[in-house]
Design a protein around this motif. Structure first.
Motif, PDB file in Angstrom:
ATOM      1  N   GLY A 129       5.217  -3.123  -6.013  1.00 19.59           N
ATOM      2  CA  GLY A 129       6.031  -3.759  -7.158  1.00 19.59           C
ATOM      3  C   GLY A 129       5.107  -4.566  -8.210  1.00 19.59           C
ATOM      4  N   HIS A 130       4.080  -4.928  -7.927  1.00 19.77           N
ATOM      5  CA  HIS A 130       3.516  -5.923  -8.601  1.00 19.77           C
ATOM      6  C   HIS A 130       3.211  -5.628 -10.147  1.00 19.77           C
ATOM      7  N   HIS A 131       3.038  -4.281 -10.447  1.00 14.19           N
ATOM      8  CA  HIS A 131       3.037  -3.882 -11.825  1.00 14.19           C
ATOM      9  C   HIS A 131       4.358  -3.829 -12.487  1.00 14.19           C
ATOM     10  N   VAL A 167      -3.922 -10.367  -3.723  1.00 13.93           N
ATOM     11  CA  VAL A 167      -5.417  -9.882  -3.427  1.00 13.93           C
ATOM     12  C   VAL A 167      -5.515  -8.489  -3.438  1.00 13.93           C
ATOM     13  N   ASP A 168      -4.602  -7.456  -4.366  1.00 13.75           N
ATOM     14  CA  ASP A 168      -4.492  -6.351  -4.686  1.00 13.75           C
ATOM     15  C   ASP A 168      -5.641  -6.084  -5.792  1.00 13.75           C
ATOM     16  N   ALA A 169      -6.656  -4.917  -5.684  1.00 15.18           N
ATOM     17  CA  ALA A 169      -7.592  -4.685  -6.413  1.00 15.18           C
ATOM     18  C   ALA A 169      -7.033  -4.771  -7.959  1.00 15.18           C
ATOM     19  N   HIS A 170      -6.014  -4.540  -8.242  1.00 11.56           N
ATOM     20  CA  HIS A 170      -5.479  -4.465  -9.628  1.00 11.56           C
ATOM     21  C   HIS A 170      -4.830  -5.775 -10.050  1.00 11.56           C
ATOM     22  N   CYS A 171      -4.961  -6.431 -11.108  1.00  8.60           N
ATOM     23  CA  CYS A 171      -4.016  -7.553 -11.436  1.00  8.60           C
ATOM     24  C   CYS A 171      -2.724  -6.924 -11.394  1.00  8.60           C
ATOM     25  N   PHE A 256      -4.361  -3.295  -0.098  1.00  7.30           N
ATOM     26  CA  PHE A 256      -5.732  -2.778   0.692  1.00  7.30           C
ATOM     27  C   PHE A 256      -6.697  -2.106  -0.328  1.00  7.30           C
ATOM     28  N   ASP A 257      -6.487  -2.057  -1.558  1.00  2.62           N
ATOM     29  CA  ASP A 257      -7.251  -1.228  -2.333  1.00  2.62           C
ATOM     30  C   ASP A 257      -8.441  -2.164  -2.870  1.00  2.62           C
ATOM     31  N   ALA A 258      -8.591  -3.177  -1.966  1.00  2.00           N
ATOM     32  CA  ALA A 258      -9.875  -3.868  -2.622  1.00  2.00           C
ATOM     33  C   ALA A 258     -11.011  -3.747  -1.526  1.00  2.00           C
ATOM     34  N   GLU A 298       1.546  -3.997  -1.200  1.00  2.00           N
ATOM     35  CA  GLU A 298       1.213  -3.238  -2.710  1.00  2.00           C
ATOM     36  C   GLU A 298       0.504  -2.318  -2.535  1.00  2.00           C
ATOM     37  N   GLY A 299      -0.864  -1.960  -2.994  1.00  4.16           N
ATOM     38  CA  GLY A 299      -1.492  -0.671  -3.177  1.00  4.16           C
ATOM     39  C   GLY A 299      -2.417  -0.475  -1.702  1.00  4.16           C
ATOM     40  N   GLY A 300      -3.218   0.396  -1.844  1.00  8.63           N
ATOM     41  CA  GLY A 300      -4.299   0.721  -0.680  1.00  8.63           C
ATOM     42  C   GLY A 300      -4.399   1.941  -0.537  1.00  8.63           C
TER      43      GLY A 300
HETATM   44 ZN   LIG Z   1      -3.859  -1.898  -6.630  1.00 14.89          ZN
END
Ligand SMILES: [Zn+2]
Length: 348
Positions: A129-131, A167-171, A256-258, A298-300
């Motif tokens: 959801g964070h975007h 802490v998702d790799a994307h803002c 988890f995409d970081a 979120e992502g990953g």
């Molecule tokens: Zn991401």
């Protein structure tokens, strides 16, 4: 099942696996299957102290706590027509339904923690959801699960101050947008330098506006940053900011995409980092707000590594306390941020 204040709640439904709007899309059901499979193999799905709870869908009123009604209509209509939101964000016939269930599951996580039924919770939901901003989705996101949860908890529990760490790799440009002029949410996002990664925003100069000035903190990490750099940011920014803000709840957007293994980004976190990053949040919440912490997926996109990282995270929710790296790397952007926020926060 017996409930106890010591429970960790995991929110999950197999319905979350039914969202597959296009084949070969990285935001695929296998992501969540890998996480759930790893937690089951590690014994966290049926252990004492962990309770798996199913979601209920967010109502239209819940969605409209955050999103413009025209945008909610748009997602519903695209789900009928099968047209995408954008090139990255395809829409299938069940997208509206499953995205509403992701937002609703996140609200359930929040309710479990705020009511004292659970000590902490992790919402294992998708789509992420964070975007998603108030008026538009994108970047694989439709409704902003975490923001909807916060607004629902404000409504139901009179929550006044929430610290969000992303802490998702994307803002998380959607979360940033939604709370940009809102002093009730302090949003700290640690992400790969937006000059090198979607969504292209999340620079240090973006610090919020109006009443919310100083309540958005963006930490763009140089490509290649890993555990030592993240430990530095948590120590230099998260600890003093949360101390000064005195949240009633700490909510974490967990991407988890970081991870070093992630195919979409250039950061280098270890799988164990998701354990000690969670420890920072959980321990600070224990000090400041009765331990209330909620982690929202979120992502990953590295499946196996995401599963291992998720196990390390849930271990912390259930009581383990892994140490952060002894060596912390101080980044130049941290000094820039401290300089920019000198009038807002006691950052030395
Ligand atoms: Zn991401």
């Amino acid at each position: 099942m017996k409930r106890s204040r010591m429970d960790t709640v995991l929110i999950y439904s197999e319905k979350y696996l039914e969202h597959r709007p296009s084949l070969s899309h990285p935001e695929c059901p296998e992501r969540l299957e890998a996480i759930v499979g790893a937690l089951k193999r590690a014994g966290y799905w049926s252990s004492s102290g962990v309770r798996v709870v199913g979601p209920s869908p967010a109502s239209r009123a819940d969605l409209e706590l955050v999103h413009d009604s025209k945008y909610v209509d748009l997602v519903e209509n695209l789900s009928r027509s099968g047209r995408p939101l954008d090139l990255d964000t395809p829409v299938g016939s069940n997208t509206f339904e499953i995205a509403s269930l992701a937002a609703g599951g996140t609200i359930v996580a929040g309710r479990e923690v705020m009511s004292g039924e659970a000590k902490n919770a992790s919402a294992l939901v998708r789509p992420p959801g964070h975007h998603a901003t108030r008026t538009m989705g994108g970047g694989f996101c439709y409704f902003n699960n975490l923001a909807i949860m916060i607004e629902a908890l404000k409504r139901e529990f009179g929550l006044k101050r929430v610290f969000v760490i992303d802490v998702d790799a994307h803002c998380g440009n959607g979360t940033e947008d939604i709370f940009y002029d809102d002093a009730s949410v302090l949003y700290l996002s640690i992400h790969q330098d937006p000059r090198t990664l979607y969504p292209g925003t999340g620079f240090v100069e973006e610090i919020g506006a109006g009443d919310g000035e100083g309540y958005t903190v963006n930490v763009p990490m140089p490509s290649g940053s890993g555990d030592a750099e993240y430990a530095g940011v948590m120590h230099e920014l998260f600890l003093p900011l949360s101390e000064a803000f005195k949240p009633e709840l700490i909510a974490v957007s967990v991407g988890f995409d970081a991870l070093a293994e992630d195919p979409l980004t250039q950061l280098r976190l270890s799988t164990s980092a998701y354990g000690w990053l969670a420890r920072y949040a959980v321990e600070q919440a224990e000090r400041l707000c009765d331990g209330r912490t909620i982690f929202v997926l979120e992502g990953g996109y590295a499946l196996e590594a995401s599963g291992r990282a998720a196990v390390n995270l849930v271990k912390v929710l259930t009581g383990e306390r892994p140490n952060p790296p002894v060596k912390r790397q101080r980044l130049g952007v941290v000094d820039e941020i401290k300089h920019l926020l000198v009038d807002n926060w006691p950052l030395k």
